[in-house]
Design a protein around this motif. Structure first.
Motif, PDB file in Angstrom:
ATOM      1  N   ASN A 136      40.556  80.493 -58.139  1.00 34.69           N
ATOM      2  CA  ASN A 136      41.923  80.050 -57.980  1.00 34.69           C
ATOM      3  C   ASN A 136      42.838  81.234 -57.624  1.00 34.69           C
ATOM      4  O   ASN A 136      42.836  82.153 -58.244  1.00 34.69           O
ATOM      5  CB  ASN A 136      42.382  78.569 -58.132  1.00 34.69           C
ATOM      6  CG  ASN A 136      41.375  77.696 -57.998  1.00 34.69           C
ATOM      7  OD1 ASN A 136      40.631  77.526 -57.424  1.00 34.69           O
ATOM      8  ND2 ASN A 136      41.762  77.096 -59.413  1.00 34.69           N
ATOM      9  N   ASN A 137      44.137  80.578 -56.720  1.00 36.97           N
ATOM     10  CA  ASN A 137      44.860  82.515 -56.191  1.00 36.97           C
ATOM     11  C   ASN A 137      44.646  83.635 -56.287  1.00 36.97           C
ATOM     12  O   ASN A 137      44.787  84.064 -57.101  1.00 36.97           O
ATOM     13  CB  ASN A 137      45.910  81.956 -57.644  1.00 36.97           C
ATOM     14  CG  ASN A 137      47.371  82.808 -57.189  1.00 36.97           C
ATOM     15  OD1 ASN A 137      47.933  82.982 -56.438  1.00 36.97           O
ATOM     16  ND2 ASN A 137      47.702  82.980 -58.661  1.00 36.97           N
ATOM     17  N   LEU A 138      43.693  83.286 -54.914  1.00 37.66           N
ATOM     18  CA  LEU A 138      42.609  84.358 -55.295  1.00 37.66           C
ATOM     19  C   LEU A 138      44.496  86.175 -54.063  1.00 37.66           C
ATOM     20  O   LEU A 138      44.414  85.377 -53.454  1.00 37.66           O
ATOM     21  CB  LEU A 138      42.131  84.685 -54.051  1.00 37.66           C
ATOM     22  CG  LEU A 138      40.517  83.713 -54.440  1.00 37.66           C
ATOM     23  CD1 LEU A 138      39.881  83.243 -53.235  1.00 37.66           C
ATOM     24  CD2 LEU A 138      40.193  84.951 -55.754  1.00 37.66           C
ATOM     25  N   LYS A 139      43.798  86.504 -55.226  1.00 41.78           N
ATOM     26  CA  LYS A 139      44.672  87.871 -54.682  1.00 41.78           C
ATOM     27  C   LYS A 139      43.395  89.094 -53.923  1.00 41.78           C
ATOM     28  O   LYS A 139      42.679  89.181 -54.113  1.00 41.78           O
ATOM     29  CB  LYS A 139      45.215  88.810 -55.742  1.00 41.78           C
ATOM     30  CG  LYS A 139      45.977  87.481 -56.929  1.00 41.78           C
ATOM     31  CD  LYS A 139      45.877  87.774 -58.112  1.00 41.78           C
ATOM     32  CE  LYS A 139      47.150  87.571 -58.848  1.00 41.78           C
ATOM     33  NZ  LYS A 139      47.678  87.911 -60.264  1.00 41.78           N
ATOM     34  N   PRO A 140      44.163  89.899 -53.697  1.00 45.64           N
ATOM     35  CA  PRO A 140      43.656  91.051 -52.384  1.00 45.64           C
ATOM     36  C   PRO A 140      42.632  91.936 -53.776  1.00 45.64           C
ATOM     37  O   PRO A 140      41.019  92.532 -52.811  1.00 45.64           O
ATOM     38  CB  PRO A 140      44.673  91.841 -51.658  1.00 45.64           C
ATOM     39  CG  PRO A 140      45.768  90.791 -51.896  1.00 45.64           C
ATOM     40  CD  PRO A 140      46.043  90.004 -52.901  1.00 45.64           C
ATOM     41  N   GLU A 141      43.572  92.282 -54.785  1.00 46.11           N
ATOM     42  CA  GLU A 141      42.604  93.108 -55.481  1.00 46.11           C
ATOM     43  C   GLU A 141      40.580  92.531 -55.934  1.00 46.11           C
ATOM     44  O   GLU A 141      40.700  93.072 -56.260  1.00 46.11           O
ATOM     45  CB  GLU A 141      43.539  93.756 -56.886  1.00 46.11           C
ATOM     46  CG  GLU A 141      44.265  92.492 -57.638  1.00 46.11           C
ATOM     47  CD  GLU A 141      45.450  91.941 -56.927  1.00 46.11           C
ATOM     48  OE1 GLU A 141      46.559  92.431 -57.863  1.00 46.11           O
ATOM     49  OE2 GLU A 141      45.898  92.290 -55.496  1.00 46.11           O
ATOM     50  N   ASP A 142      41.467  90.932 -55.874  1.00 50.51           N
ATOM     51  CA  ASP A 142      39.628  90.119 -55.901  1.00 50.51           C
ATOM     52  C   ASP A 142      38.845  90.346 -55.130  1.00 50.51           C
ATOM     53  O   ASP A 142      37.803  90.499 -55.182  1.00 50.51           O
ATOM     54  CB  ASP A 142      40.073  88.763 -56.243  1.00 50.51           C
ATOM     55  CG  ASP A 142      41.305  88.273 -57.863  1.00 50.51           C
ATOM     56  OD1 ASP A 142      40.880  88.950 -58.571  1.00 50.51           O
ATOM     57  OD2 ASP A 142      41.724  87.837 -57.470  1.00 50.51           O
ATOM     58  N   THR A 143      39.515  91.628 -53.690  1.00 52.07           N
ATOM     59  CA  THR A 143      38.247  91.545 -53.275  1.00 52.07           C
ATOM     60  C   THR A 143      36.895  92.457 -53.739  1.00 52.07           C
ATOM     61  O   THR A 143      36.777  93.040 -54.429  1.00 52.07           O
ATOM     62  CB  THR A 143      39.075  91.959 -52.116  1.00 52.07           C
ATOM     63  OG1 THR A 143      39.641  91.675 -51.333  1.00 52.07           O
ATOM     64  CG2 THR A 143      37.346  92.788 -50.865  1.00 52.07           C
ATOM     65  N   ALA A 144      35.592  92.076 -53.262  1.00 49.60           N
ATOM     66  CA  ALA A 144      34.536  92.544 -54.467  1.00 49.60           C
ATOM     67  C   ALA A 144      33.090  91.755 -54.198  1.00 49.60           C
ATOM     68  O   ALA A 144      33.302  90.822 -53.179  1.00 49.60           O
ATOM     69  CB  ALA A 144      34.888  92.592 -55.428  1.00 49.60           C
ATOM     70  N   VAL A 145      32.329  93.153 -53.751  1.00 42.54           N
ATOM     71  CA  VAL A 145      30.895  92.008 -54.442  1.00 42.54           C
ATOM     72  C   VAL A 145      30.637  91.244 -56.043  1.00 42.54           C
ATOM     73  O   VAL A 145      30.686  92.105 -56.209  1.00 42.54           O
ATOM     74  CB  VAL A 145      29.911  92.894 -54.092  1.00 42.54           C
ATOM     75  CG1 VAL A 145      28.650  92.379 -54.116  1.00 42.54           C
ATOM     76  CG2 VAL A 145      30.041  92.927 -52.581  1.00 42.54           C
ATOM     77  N   TYR A 146      30.626  89.914 -55.585  1.00 41.94           N
ATOM     78  CA  TYR A 146      30.380  89.214 -56.789  1.00 41.94           C
ATOM     79  C   TYR A 146      29.138  88.904 -57.225  1.00 41.94           C
ATOM     80  O   TYR A 146      28.032  88.800 -56.213  1.00 41.94           O
ATOM     81  CB  TYR A 146      31.228  87.935 -56.738  1.00 41.94           C
ATOM     82  CG  TYR A 146      32.698  88.196 -56.953  1.00 41.94           C
ATOM     83  CD1 TYR A 146      32.921  88.096 -57.611  1.00 41.94           C
ATOM     84  CD2 TYR A 146      32.786  88.674 -55.563  1.00 41.94           C
ATOM     85  CE1 TYR A 146      34.684  87.800 -58.128  1.00 41.94           C
ATOM     86  CE2 TYR A 146      34.884  88.818 -56.154  1.00 41.94           C
ATOM     87  CZ  TYR A 146      35.444  88.370 -57.162  1.00 41.94           C
ATOM     88  OH  TYR A 146      36.693  88.722 -57.532  1.00 41.94           O
ATOM     89  N   TYR A 147      28.039  89.499 -58.172  1.00 42.34           N
ATOM     90  CA  TYR A 147      27.317  89.658 -59.059  1.00 42.34           C
ATOM     91  C   TYR A 147      27.024  88.508 -60.266  1.00 42.34           C
ATOM     92  O   TYR A 147      27.836  88.895 -61.583  1.00 42.34           O
ATOM     93  CB  TYR A 147      26.448  90.673 -59.412  1.00 42.34           C
ATOM     94  CG  TYR A 147      26.259  91.580 -57.514  1.00 42.34           C
ATOM     95  CD1 TYR A 147      25.467  91.642 -57.446  1.00 42.34           C
ATOM     96  CD2 TYR A 147      27.548  93.046 -57.644  1.00 42.34           C
ATOM     97  CE1 TYR A 147      25.087  93.032 -56.279  1.00 42.34           C
ATOM     98  CE2 TYR A 147      27.784  93.367 -57.183  1.00 42.34           C
ATOM     99  CZ  TYR A 147      26.448  93.904 -56.465  1.00 42.34           C
ATOM    100  OH  TYR A 147      26.550  94.848 -55.294  1.00 42.34           O
ATOM    101  N   CYS A 148      25.444  87.506 -59.927  1.00 33.36           N
ATOM    102  CA  CYS A 148      26.103  86.569 -61.268  1.00 33.36           C
ATOM    103  C   CYS A 148      24.564  87.470 -61.572  1.00 33.36           C
ATOM    104  O   CYS A 148      23.673  87.583 -60.813  1.00 33.36           O
ATOM    105  CB  CYS A 148      24.772  85.459 -60.579  1.00 33.36           C
ATOM    106  SG  CYS A 148      24.514  83.982 -61.906  1.00 33.36           S
TER     107      CYS A 148
END
Length: 122
Positions: free
Chosen positions: A84-96
């Motif tokens: 929630n409340n995503l920010k530009p700095e959250d941009t990434a490839v997300y891995y589990c």
């Protein structure tokens, strides 16, 4: 046969929300600690959140604390990351990633997905 697969990434505007999924197949997540990691361009892979096998307690990085929530649906053998409340700095490839036991470190994870891209931009 044993694998985890991420899904749900996409383009989101700043302040928006997104839920990404980590579906496990070939094994049950019951005894596993699950972690979400991310890697942005030019940065090291960082741990975002973990949910532990023993008591299902959770841990969050300071940068996402209060905005992200990790959860498990045991029936679906799937881990989610609600963002929630995503920010530009959250941009990434997300891995589990998953590992038997109570550790949640990139260096000890046994099963990794190929990642899902989350882009936060207006």
């Amino acid at each position: 046969q044993l694998r985890v697969v991420e899904s749900g990434g996409g383009l989101v505007q700043p302040g928006g929300s997104l839920r990404i999924s980590c579906a496990a197949s070939g094994f049950t997540l019951d005894y596993y600690t699950i972690g979400w990691f991310r890697q942005a361009p030019g940065k090291e892979r960082e741990r975002v959140s973990c949910i532990y096998n023993n008591d299902r307690s959770t841990k969050y990085s300071d940068s996402v604390k209060g905005r992200f929530t990790i959860s498990i649906d045991n029936a679906k053998n799937t881990v989610y990351l609600q963002m929630n409340n995503l920010k530009p700095e959250d941009t990434a490839v997300y891995y589990c990633a998953a590992v038997v036991g109570r550790l949640c470190l990139s260096s000890v994870m046994d099963y990794w997905g190929e990642g899902t891209l989350v882009t936060v931009s207006s």
